[in-house]
Design an enzyme around this catalytic site. Structure first.
Site, mmCIF file in Angstrom:
data_model
loop_
_atom_site.group_PDB
_atom_site.id
_atom_site.type_symbol
_atom_site.label_atom_id
_atom_site.label_comp_id
_atom_site.label_asym_id
_atom_site.label_seq_id
_atom_site.Cartn_x
_atom_site.Cartn_y
_atom_site.Cartn_z
ATOM 1 N N LYS A 190 0.877 -1.168 0.000
ATOM 2 C CA LYS A 190 0.000 0.000 0.000
ATOM 3 C C LYS A 190 0.916 1.220 0.000
ATOM 4 O O LYS A 190 1.599 1.496 0.984
ATOM 5 C CB LYS A 190 -0.896 -0.048 1.235
ATOM 6 C CG LYS A 190 -2.030 0.950 1.286
ATOM 7 C CD LYS A 190 -1.580 2.271 1.694
ATOM 8 C CE LYS A 190 -2.575 3.346 1.845
ATOM 9 N NZ LYS A 190 -1.934 4.613 1.501
ATOM 10 N N GLU A 264 7.284 -0.281 12.277
ATOM 11 C CA GLU A 264 8.469 0.600 12.279
ATOM 12 C C GLU A 264 7.920 2.009 12.397
ATOM 13 O O GLU A 264 7.272 2.493 11.467
ATOM 14 C CB GLU A 264 9.259 0.458 10.969
ATOM 15 C CG GLU A 264 9.808 -0.928 10.695
ATOM 16 C CD GLU A 264 11.042 -1.264 11.493
ATOM 17 O OE1 GLU A 264 11.516 -0.396 12.253
ATOM 18 O OE2 GLU A 264 11.518 -2.397 11.373
ATOM 19 N N GLU A 401 8.371 14.320 17.768
ATOM 20 C CA GLU A 401 9.014 14.140 16.467
ATOM 21 C C GLU A 401 8.559 15.275 15.546
ATOM 22 O O GLU A 401 7.386 15.365 15.210
ATOM 23 C CB GLU A 401 8.619 12.789 15.876
ATOM 24 C CG GLU A 401 9.329 12.484 14.576
ATOM 25 C CD GLU A 401 8.908 11.156 13.969
ATOM 26 O OE1 GLU A 401 7.692 10.907 13.868
ATOM 27 O OE2 GLU A 401 9.797 10.378 13.573
HETATM 28 P P1 NAD Z 1 1.462 7.793 8.501
HETATM 29 O O1 NAD Z 1 1.407 6.958 9.708
HETATM 30 O O2 NAD Z 1 0.584 8.976 8.403
HETATM 31 O O3 NAD Z 1 1.116 6.910 7.199
HETATM 32 C C1 NAD Z 1 1.859 5.747 6.883
HETATM 33 C C2 NAD Z 1 1.029 4.864 5.975
HETATM 34 O O4 NAD Z 1 -0.105 4.392 6.706
HETATM 35 C C3 NAD Z 1 0.476 5.567 4.735
HETATM 36 O O5 NAD Z 1 0.528 4.672 3.643
HETATM 37 C C4 NAD Z 1 -0.962 5.836 5.124
HETATM 38 O O6 NAD Z 1 -1.823 5.923 4.016
HETATM 39 C C5 NAD Z 1 -1.276 4.608 5.961
HETATM 40 N N1 NAD Z 1 -2.406 4.776 6.881
HETATM 41 C C6 NAD Z 1 -2.856 5.910 7.459
HETATM 42 N N2 NAD Z 1 -3.926 5.648 8.236
HETATM 43 C C7 NAD Z 1 -4.149 4.313 8.155
HETATM 44 C C8 NAD Z 1 -5.095 3.427 8.741
HETATM 45 N N3 NAD Z 1 -6.053 3.862 9.568
HETATM 46 N N4 NAD Z 1 -5.027 2.114 8.450
HETATM 47 C C9 NAD Z 1 -4.071 1.644 7.629
HETATM 48 N N5 NAD Z 1 -3.149 2.431 7.032
HETATM 49 C C10 NAD Z 1 -3.180 3.753 7.295
HETATM 50 O O7 NAD Z 1 2.998 8.149 8.345
HETATM 51 P P2 NAD Z 1 3.679 9.102 7.267
HETATM 52 O O8 NAD Z 1 3.270 10.495 7.618
HETATM 53 O O9 NAD Z 1 3.431 8.585 5.882
HETATM 54 O O10 NAD Z 1 5.233 8.880 7.566
HETATM 55 C C11 NAD Z 1 5.901 9.596 8.539
HETATM 56 C C12 NAD Z 1 6.046 8.777 9.806
HETATM 57 O O11 NAD Z 1 6.619 7.523 9.510
HETATM 58 C C13 NAD Z 1 6.957 9.413 10.818
HETATM 59 O O12 NAD Z 1 6.420 9.314 12.113
HETATM 60 C C14 NAD Z 1 8.225 8.580 10.726
HETATM 61 O O13 NAD Z 1 9.003 8.598 11.879
HETATM 62 C C15 NAD Z 1 7.681 7.244 10.414
HETATM 63 N N6 NAD Z 1 8.689 6.415 9.756
HETATM 64 C C16 NAD Z 1 9.256 5.378 10.446
HETATM 65 C C17 NAD Z 1 10.243 4.607 9.870
HETATM 66 C C18 NAD Z 1 10.888 3.468 10.621
HETATM 67 O O14 NAD Z 1 11.516 2.646 9.987
HETATM 68 N N7 NAD Z 1 10.773 3.383 11.922
HETATM 69 C C19 NAD Z 1 10.649 4.860 8.572
HETATM 70 C C20 NAD Z 1 10.055 5.905 7.883
HETATM 71 C C21 NAD Z 1 9.062 6.665 8.485
#
Ligand code: NAD
Length: 500
Positions: A190, A264, A401
Site C-alpha cells: 500500500k 516501524e 518528532e
Molecule cells: P502515517 O502513519 O501517516 O502513514 C503511513 C502509511 O499508513 C500511509 O501509507 C498511510 O496511508 C497509511 N495509513 C494511514 N492511516 C491508516 C489506517 N487507519 N489504516 C491503515 N493504514 C493507514 O505516516 P507518514 O506520515 O506517511 O510517515 C511519517 C512517519 O513515519 C513518521 O512518524 C516517521 O518517523 C515514520 N517512519 C518510520 C520509519 C521506521 O523505519 N521506523 C521509517 C520511515 C518513516
C-alpha cells in the site's frame, strides 16, 4: 506541469497528466469505485503532477484473492527460483535507478543527488541481499534418538500487507518486499497517499520477473484502502512503517483478529557529543545524522543534539556554518542539497514547532527560523535548516518528532545525566555517540535504549543490518536475515516415529 520525461512511457496520460495504475493479479487496473487521487508537487504549491486510483474495499479484496492464489505455487517453488527472480529484479532496478530516483524526487520532494538517487541504489542492493539469503530459510534437526526424526521447517506466513510512508518509499519497500518474497510469501503493497509514483514503477519492474499476483500494489487513502488491508481476514501479516499514532491504531485492529504484525514507527533520536570528539569529521557526521538533507523527514534523524558544555558553543558554531552552507532548492536540480517538505500539512506542522522555538524565552535560533516568504523557495514547501540553542530535554521541541529540518541543542556535563536524558523519551529508534575514547563511546552506546546506535558516524546503514525500534518506535526487526526469518516465516515442528 512536471516534466513528462520523468514518467515511464508506459503510463497513460489524460489531458497531459500522467496516470499511474494499481497492480492487481498482474494487471494494471483503476479503482473499482472509479475514484482518483491527485498527486501534487512538494516543490511547487498546488501543482498536480499525476493521478493514481483511490482504491477501496473491493480493490483490496481482489488483491487479497490474487495474492492468496499466487501464494500456493510461490511458496512451493524451490528457493533458487525465488532467488533468481529477485536477482533479476535487482539487475533491472539497477538499470532503471535514474527513473526511480527522478520519480522519487518528484513526489517526495527529496533532493535527487543527495537523497533520491542513493535511495534508489539501496533498493537494488536490498533485492540483491535478500536474493542471496533466500536459501537461509531453513530449520534444525533435534537430537531425538534413533527412533525419532524431529525437525523444524520455516514456512512463509502467507499474504503480507506492506504499508508504506511517504518519506522514503523505495527504501522502506525494499525493507519489506524482497525479504517477504524470498521467504515464500506474497505481498500487497500500500503506497503512501503523497508518494506512490516510484512504488508503482517498482511494481512495474518487479512484475516482469514475478508470476501474477505475487506482488500487488494498491493506492489510495490510508483510512480506506490501508484499513481494509489491516482488517482483511485474508491478510496474514501487516508490516507497517509510519507514524506511531497510526501504528497504534493498526496494532489494535490487527490485534483484534490476531494477525501477525510488525511496526516501524517514529523517533526522536539523541546524538551525544563528548568533548574529545570535536573535529571536522564530527561536523560532517552531525550533518549526516541530523538527516537535514532529507528535510529532517527521517525516523532516524539525530534531532536531539546533546553537546558537552565544554564544546557546546564551538560545535554549534561549526555545525551552523556547515548546515547554513547547504543549498535548499528544487529537488530535481542536481545543485540542491536539500529539497522540499512533502505537503502543506507537514509544512505548517514544522512551522508551528519553529514558531514555538522562536517564541520560547530560553531558546535562540543559531541558524534558520521561519521559511522564506518570497523568492523561488516560497513557491514550494521549503523550510531551511534550523538549529535552536538553549534547549532542555523536557521542552516540546525535544520531546516530539518534528519531522522537519530542526535540531535542538541541549547542554550536558555528567555522563550519567546525559544517558538518563537520552533515554527519557517514549521513542527508541536510533542514537548516535561521538567520542574517540572507544571505551567511553561503547559503554555509552550499550546504555542507550535504541534499536540502532551509531558510533562516530551519521550514515552507515548497510543492507543486512538489524533495523527496528525499542519502546514506541516499533515492534519487530527488518532489513536483516534475522528480520526476514522472524518477520516473514513461522516455525513448524515435525516429529516422525521412525519404523523399526
Ligand atoms: P502515517 O502513519 O501517516 O502513514 C503511513 C502509511 O499508513 C500511509 O501509507 C498511510 O496511508 C497509511 N495509513 C494511514 N492511516 C491508516 C489506517 N487507519 N489504516 C491503515 N493504514 C493507514 O505516516 P507518514 O506520515 O506517511 O510517515 C511519517 C512517519 O513515519 C513518521 O512518524 C516517521 O518517523 C515514520 N517512519 C518510520 C520509519 C521506521 O523505519 N521506523 C521509517 C520511515 C518513516
Amino acid at each position: 506541469m512536471a516534466d513528462s520525461s520523468v514518467f515511464p512511457g508506459s503510463w497513460r496520460r489524460e489531458s497531459g497528466l500522467p496516470i499511474g495504475l494499481m497492480l492487481i493479479d498482474g494487471k494494471w487496473v483503476e479503482a473499482a469505485g472509479g475514484k482518483w487521487d491527485e498527486i501534487t508537487s512538494p516543490a511547487r504549491r498546488g501543482e498536480v503532477i499525476a493521478q493514481v486510483p483511490s482504491g477501496g474495499d473491493e480493490d483490496v479484496d481482489r488483491a487479497v484473492t490474487a495474492a492468496r492464489r499466487a501464494f500456493e505455487s510461490w511458496r512451493q517453488s524451490h528457493f533458487s527460483v525465488r532467488q533468481r527472480a529477485l536477482g533479476r529484479i535487482a539487475d533491472a532496478l539497477e538499470e532503471r535507478t535514474e527513473e526511480l530516483a527522478l520519480l522519487t524526487a518528484l513526489d517526495t520532494g527529496n533532493a535527487l543527488r543527495t537523497q533520491a538517487r542513493p535511495e534508489a541504489k539501496v533498493l537494488a542492493e536490498l533485492f540483491r541481499y535478500f536474493a542471496g539469503v533466500a536459501g537461509e530459510v531453513k530449520g534444525v534437526t533435534l537430537p531425538a534418538g534413533d527412533k525419532q526424526l524431529q525437525y523444524t521447517r520455516r514456512e512463509p506466513l502467507g499474504v503480507i500487507a506492506g504499508i508504506l510512508p511517504w518519506n522514503s518509499p523505495l527504501m522502506i519497500a525494499g525493507f519489506k518486499v524482497p525479504a517477504a518474497l524470498a521467504a515464500g510469501n506474497t505481498v500487497i503493497l500500500k503506497a503512501a497517499e503523497d508518494a506512490p509514483l516510484s512504488v508503482i514503477l517498482l511494481a512495474e519492474i518487479c512484475a516482469e520477473h514475478l508470476p501474477d499476483g505475487v506482488l500487488n500494489v494498491v493506492t489510495g487513502e490510508g483510512r480506506v484502502v490501508g484499513e481494509a488491508l489491516v482488517r482483511h481476514a485474508g491478510v496474514d501479516k501487516v508490516s507497517f512503517t509510519g507514524s506511531t499514532e497510526v501504528g497504534r491504531g493498526i496494532a489494535r485492529k490487527a490485534g483484534e483478529r490476531l494477525a501477525h504484525l510488525s511496526l516501524e514507527l517514529g523517533g526522536k533520536s539523541p546524538s551525544i557529543v563528548f568533548p574529545d570528539a570535536v573535529d571536522d569529521s564530527l561536523v560532517d557526521g552531525l550533518v549526516l545524522s541530523s538527516r537535514i538533507s532529507r528535510q529532517g523527514q527521517s525516523c532516524t534523524a539525530g534531532s536531539r543534539l546533546f553537546l558537552h558544555e565544554d564544546v557546546y558553543d564551538e560545535v554549534l558554531d561549526r555545525l551552523a556554518a556547515r548546515l547554513g552552507a547547504l543549498a535548499v532548492g528544487d529537488p530535481l536540480n542536481e545543485a540542491s542539497d536539500i529539497g522540499a517538505i512533502i505537503n502543506e500539512k507537514q509544512f505548517r506542522s514544522v512551522q508551528g514547532y519553529i514558531d514555538d522555538g522562536l517564541a520560547h524565552p530560553s531558546m535562540r535560533a543559531v541558524l534558520g527560523g521561519r521559511p522564506p516568504a518570497d523568492g523561488p523557495l516560497s513557491e514550494g514547501y521549503f523550510h531551511v535548516p534550523t538549529v535552536f540553542a538553549g534547549a532542555r530535554n523536557d521542552f516540546r521541541l525535544a520531546r516530539e518528532e518534528i519531522f522537519g529540518p530542526v535540531l535542538v541543542a541541549i547542554p550536558w556535563r555528567d555522563t550519567d545525566d546525559v544517558v538518563r536524558m537520552a533515554n527519557d523519551s517514549v521513542y527508541g529508534l536510533a542514537a548516535y555517540v561521538w567520542s574517540h575514547n572507544l571505551e567511553q563511546a561503547l559503554t555509552t552506546a550499550h546504555r542507550l535504549e535504541a534499536g540502532w546506535v551509531q558510533v562516530n558516524q551519521g550514515g552507515g546503514q548497510v543492507v543486512g543490518q538489524s533495523y527496528g525500534g525499542y519502546k514506541q518506535s516499533g515492534v519487530g526487526r527488518e532489513v536483516s536475515l534475522e528480520g526476514m526469518l522472524e518477520g516473514f516465516t513461522q516455525i513448524k515442528q515435525v516429529n516422525v516415529n521412525l519404523p523399526r
